[in-house]
Design a protein around this motif. Structure first.
Motif, PDB file in Angstrom:
ATOM      1  N   ASP A  78       0.866  -1.163   0.000  1.00  0.00           N
ATOM      2  CA  ASP A  78       0.000   0.000   0.000  1.00  0.00           C
ATOM      3  C   ASP A  78       0.913   1.225   0.000  1.00  0.00           C
ATOM      4  N   THR A 129       4.468   0.961   1.720  1.00  0.00           N
ATOM      5  CA  THR A 129       4.449   0.101   2.900  1.00  0.00           C
ATOM      6  C   THR A 129       3.979  -1.307   2.550  1.00  0.00           C
ATOM      7  N   LEU A 130       4.692  -2.289   3.074  1.00  0.00           N
ATOM      8  CA  LEU A 130       4.249  -3.685   2.966  1.00  0.00           C
ATOM      9  C   LEU A 130       3.370  -3.968   4.178  1.00  0.00           C
ATOM     10  N   LYS A 131       2.151  -4.443   3.946  1.00  0.00           N
ATOM     11  CA  LYS A 131       1.212  -4.663   5.049  1.00  0.00           C
ATOM     12  C   LYS A 131       0.866  -6.150   5.143  1.00  0.00           C
ATOM     13  N   ALA A 140       9.566  -1.985  11.579  1.00  0.00           N
ATOM     14  CA  ALA A 140       8.142  -2.332  11.422  1.00  0.00           C
ATOM     15  C   ALA A 140       7.275  -1.550  12.396  1.00  0.00           C
ATOM     16  N   LYS A 141       6.031  -1.397  11.999  1.00  0.00           N
ATOM     17  CA  LYS A 141       5.025  -0.828  12.905  1.00  0.00           C
ATOM     18  C   LYS A 141       4.002  -1.905  13.197  1.00  0.00           C
ATOM     19  N   VAL A 167       0.245  -2.614  14.235  1.00  0.00           N
ATOM     20  CA  VAL A 167      -1.077  -1.988  14.358  1.00  0.00           C
ATOM     21  C   VAL A 167      -1.944  -2.880  15.244  1.00  0.00           C
ATOM     22  N   VAL A 204      -1.028   2.314  17.088  1.00  0.00           N
ATOM     23  CA  VAL A 204       0.086   1.831  16.261  1.00  0.00           C
ATOM     24  C   VAL A 204       1.338   1.905  17.130  1.00  0.00           C
ATOM     25  N   GLU A 239      -2.210  -5.914  12.360  1.00  0.00           N
ATOM     26  CA  GLU A 239      -1.419  -5.795  11.122  1.00  0.00           C
ATOM     27  C   GLU A 239       0.022  -5.420  11.454  1.00  0.00           C
ATOM     28  N   GLN A 271       3.263  -3.538   9.634  1.00  0.00           N
ATOM     29  CA  GLN A 271       3.596  -2.687   8.477  1.00  0.00           C
ATOM     30  C   GLN A 271       5.102  -2.530   8.365  1.00  0.00           C
ATOM     31  N   PRO A 289       8.005  -0.499   6.210  1.00  0.00           N
ATOM     32  CA  PRO A 289       8.291   0.499   5.178  1.00  0.00           C
ATOM     33  C   PRO A 289       9.194  -0.082   4.098  1.00  0.00           C
TER      34      PRO A 289
END
Ligand SMILES: Cc1cc2nc3c(=O)[nH]c(=O)nc-3n(C[C@H](O)[C@H](O)[C@H](O)COP(=O)(O)OP(=O)(O)OC[C@H]3O[C@@H](n4cnc5c(N)ncnc54)[C@H](O)[C@@H]3O)c2cc1C
Ligand code: SF4
Length: 325
Positions: free
Chosen positions: A64, A67-69, A185-186, A188, A193, A218, A220, A222
């Motif tokens: 998205d 970002t890879l989700k 990574a983040k 969620v 977040v 999730e 995430q 970058p």
């Protein structure tokens, strides 16, 4: 295994509400939780297990923007074989492929992997034989017992009762934790977040900073230089179905101004080798620099009686992976 009620959650709200009431645990692939229930390692046996896999739309991998989700209920096998992951963050696919066994990877999830409980053998002993501090008990058995797989960078104190703190020297041994840390990574959740440096934590029966009833939805990642220029290495005593004794992720951006180094299996949470990072930032790797970074990464280690070997492992693996970067 003792009996429990099993609920297929239809929504995350339903699962969170059930968890907040107490006596309930969340189930994803069950690779970590079901053996723990079978071995009866908890102080209090849960009366209800709430299944998250029945909640729709938590199993996906997509890009998205930049970002890879990845949905929390995505299996490790799907992460490992995803062309999107292989292309944009190859070390994540590699780490997912290294965890446990092919059959377990088909059912266990990325969310469960980062939330798994410690492997400390006192903690995991059948029928709660060692009611240790990590379960709310009054001591850590590894401090005076066999600590060959435990931390060399201190313990984590946490509050077991108001005003009472206890030490735990169990390590985070998950395959994905150091990789997600170097990839910035983040995480969620149903409530917020969480950044890569704040997600992993230590508390009674938890290895993350998730609150009661808070669920990971999730992850995430970058799409950065770090995701492309990275290496993952795990050291285990057996080649298959064995947790890493120590695992390491290193990454660098394109102009080599910033290095990220994170080591699992050496501290209660994934250990960021800051001194080594500072030594490397802005420089190209040479054999001498790689060796110095290995030494810097191990600086400050205070091994216990049985785990000094991890210091040498850090020095050697950091050096080797930097040279291969
Ligand atoms: C024989 C064997 C070998 C293994 N080898 C390895 C290995 O080499 N490397 C490795 O990393 N792991 C290994 N594991 C552990 C396990 O396979 C992984 O940790 C797995 O990814 C767990 O995922 P799961 O979906 O099965 O989680 P579960 O067991 O269902 O859950 C694990 C924990 O996470 C919580 N949880 C799950 N999903 C969420 C969510 N979305 N939000 C909040 N909390 C959640 C659960 O409540 C539970 O406490 C091994 C396990 C076994 C049995
Ligand atoms: S290291 Fe942690 S999990 Fe292991 S016995 Fe000590 S308190 Fe328990």
């Amino acid at each position: 295994m003792r009996p429990f009620n099993h609920i297929n959650a239809e929504t995350l709200d339903e699962a969170s509400a059930a968890l907040k009431k107490g006596g309930t645990v969340a189930l994803a692939g069950g690779g970590d939780l079901l053996p723990a229930l079978k071995d009866d390692i908890f102080r209090t046996y849960p009366n209800t297990v709430i299944n998250l896999k029945s909640v729709p739309d938590l199993n996906y991998i997509r890009i998205d923007g930049d970002t890879l989700k990845i949905g929390a209920l995505t299996t490790l096998a799907d992460v490992a074989r995803s062309p999107l992951v292989q292309e944009s963050a190859p070390i994540l696919a590699q780490a997912a492929r290294s965890a446990s066994s092919p059959s377990l990877r088909e059912t266990t999830t990325i969310g469960g992997n980062v939330c798994q409980l410690p492997r400390c053998w006192y903690f995991r002993k059948l029928n709660n034989r060692f009611d240790c501090a990590r379960k709310g008990g009054d001591r850590c058995f590894a401090l005076t017992g066999d600590n060959r797989y435990h931390s060399i960078f201190g313990g984590e104190t946490f509050e077991t009762a108001p005003g009472v703190t206890r030490l735990c020297i169990a390590v985070n041994q998950g395959d994905l934790a150091p990789v997600l840390t170097v990839l910035i990574a983040k995480f969620v959740t149903t409530e917020r977040v969480i950044g890569n440096l704040d997600f992993f934590g230590v508390g009674v029966l938890r290895s993350t900073t998730l609150g009661c009833g808070e669920l990971l939805t999730e992850i995430q990642i970058p799409l950065s230089d770090f995701a492309k220029n990275a290496r993952y290495k795990r050291f285990a005593f057996r080649k298959s179905i064995d947790f890493p004794v120590l695992n390491l992720a290193v990454a660098v951006n394109a102009d080599k101004s910033r290095y990220h180094i994170c080591i699992g299996g050496v501290a209660p949470v994934p250990y960021i080798a800051l001194k080594a990072e500072e030594l490397l930032n802005g420089k190209a790797i040479t054999p001498e620099l790689a060796e110095a970074a290995g030494i810097a990464a191990a600086e400050g280690a205070k091994p216990y009686e049985a785990n000094a070997y991890k210091v040498q492992l850090i020095k050697t693996l950091v050096k080797r992976e930097l040279l291969a970067l």
